[in-house]
Write an enzyme that holds these catalytic residues in place. Structure first.
Site, PDB file in Angstrom:
ATOM      1  CD  GLU A   8       1.986  27.870  21.523  1.00  0.00           C
ATOM      2  OE1 GLU A   8       3.011  29.420  21.868  1.00  0.00           O
ATOM      3  OE2 GLU A   8       1.728  27.796  21.729  1.00  0.00           O
TER       4      GLU A   8
ATOM      5  CE  LYS B 270       1.239  -0.146  10.306  1.00  0.00           C
ATOM      6  NZ  LYS B 270       2.299  -0.923   9.142  1.00  0.00           N
TER       7      LYS B 270
ATOM      8  CB  THR C 213      -1.241  -2.244   7.710  1.00  0.00           C
ATOM      9  OG1 THR C 213       0.305  -2.282   7.368  1.00  0.00           O
ATOM     10  CG2 THR C 213      -2.229  -3.472   8.132  1.00  0.00           C
ATOM     11  CG  ASP C 214       3.215   0.391   4.764  1.00  0.00           C
ATOM     12  OD1 ASP C 214       2.909   0.056   6.155  1.00  0.00           O
ATOM     13  OD2 ASP C 214       3.979   0.478   4.266  1.00  0.00           O
TER      14      ASP C 214
ATOM     15  CB  SER D 115      -0.706   0.056   1.149  1.00  0.00           C
ATOM     16  OG  SER D 115      -0.393   0.441   2.600  1.00  0.00           O
TER      17      SER D 115
END
Ligand code: GLU
Length: 322
Positions: free
Chosen positions: A279, A159, A86-87, A53
């Site tokens: 900020e 992930k 999964t990446d 992926s």
């Protein structure tokens, strides 16, 4: 009987190799499905792609979108399971969560261990994803991710570890359910807009606007942002420090970018929590805040939002509600 369509794209779940040294996207979808389909679930499958992926791209996203639209018209198909590396699973899942107009469940799953490793997690993850997809309460929840017994909304999951089986977490919200040997229990519903209610739906493939993520660090200056601007980005997500903070040099170039018509979103490199007013004077500069979306997910939303408008206030509303 409930029929689930499995759309396979590759990843470690379809990987082959020795332990951590392996190649993603080697095993075909029919082999992945052998012996793991829950009782009472019928399946069909299509191999949409077979890549690690890290090689996912918008062409494959649009192939998935088109197949889901075409197949959703079939009454016998109750939902979709997408196998994916999964990446980048969180980005693909969130893209479809925002862009596909369907009430049918779409469940992503994958694996942290390749298919030929000792004790691979892919077979149980796929078994559980099929059970989640076939469950009557999954319809209308948008895109889900089923990994390591957790059920997550595509919006909230990321992930969080490079190798643990429990890498997938929704750090701000937690899982919306659990699945144990195919037994599904939901305990929450996603509240932001998605799929049927999304204001960012797509009917088909369209070129996505160029949007960069600019990371920050001590002494980072402005050269990454300048490079992105020179490359012609329409939007920038700045992965700021803490509550989306940036050094003075970068702040100045961010303000100039707005004047050139580039939309600038402040997100955080922290990984959890929300980017809020703080900020940085967002009102004065017309910066958009990513809320609790991480930089890579903020980029997906910004790409889709830029197809509708370049107005920072409207884009802020998309971030606040999707
Ligand atoms: N690079 C691989 C991928 O995303 C490894 C991650 C995995 O699938 O677990 O396809």
């Amino acid at each position: 009987m409930d029929k689930v369509m499995v759309l396979a794209t590759g990843g470690t779940i379809a990987g082959i190799g020795e332990g951590g040294a392996y190649t993603s996207g080697q095993v075909g979808v029919n082999d992945l499905l052998k012996g793991i389909v829950p009782k009472g679930v019928e399946i069909e499958s299509e191999q949409v792609a077979n890549v690690g992926s890290q090689d996912m791209d918008s062409d494959i996203w649009f192939k998935l979108l088109e197949r889901i639209y075409a197949l959703s018209a079939r009454e016998d198909i109750k939902g979709f399971v997408i196998t994916h590396g999964t990446d980048t699973m969180e980005e693909s899942a969130y893209f479809l969560h925002l862009s596909v107009q369907t009430h049918k469940p779409i469940v992503f799953t994958g694996a942290m261990r390749n298919s030929t490793s000792i004790s691979p997690d892919g077979p149980m993850n796929l078994h559980n994803a099929l059970a989640v997809c076939a469950h009557p309460e999954s319809a209308g929840l948008g895109v889900l991710v089923a990994m390591d017994e957790g059920i997550f909304s595509a919006r909230d999951v990321s992930k969080t570890h490079t190798s643990h089986l429990s890498a997938f977490k929704a750090l701000n919200t937690g899982a919306i359910g659990h699945v144990y040997y195919g037994q599904v229990h939901f305990h929450a519903k996603p509240i932001q807009k998605h799929t049927l209610q999304s204001q960012l739906v797509l009917k088909g493939p369209t070129p996505l606007p160029k949007v960069a993520v600019v990371y920050t660090y001590v002494g980072c200056g402005d050269f990454l942002l300048n490079a992105a601007l020179q490359a012609g980005v329409q939007g920038v997500v700045v992965a700021g420090m803490g509550n989306g903070n940036v050094n003075h040099t970068l702040l100045e170039v961010m303000a100039q970018a707005i004047k050139q018509g580039v939309v600038v979103v402040r997100s955080s490199r922290v990984g959890s929590g929300e980017v809020q007013l703080g900020e940085v004077d967002d009102m004065r500069h017309n910066f958009v805040r990513a809320g609790d979306l991480n930089p890579q997910k903020a980029r997906v939303l910004l790409q889709l939002a830029l197809l509708k408008t370049t107005n920072p206030q409207t884009i802020q509303e998309f971030f606040d509600t999707h």
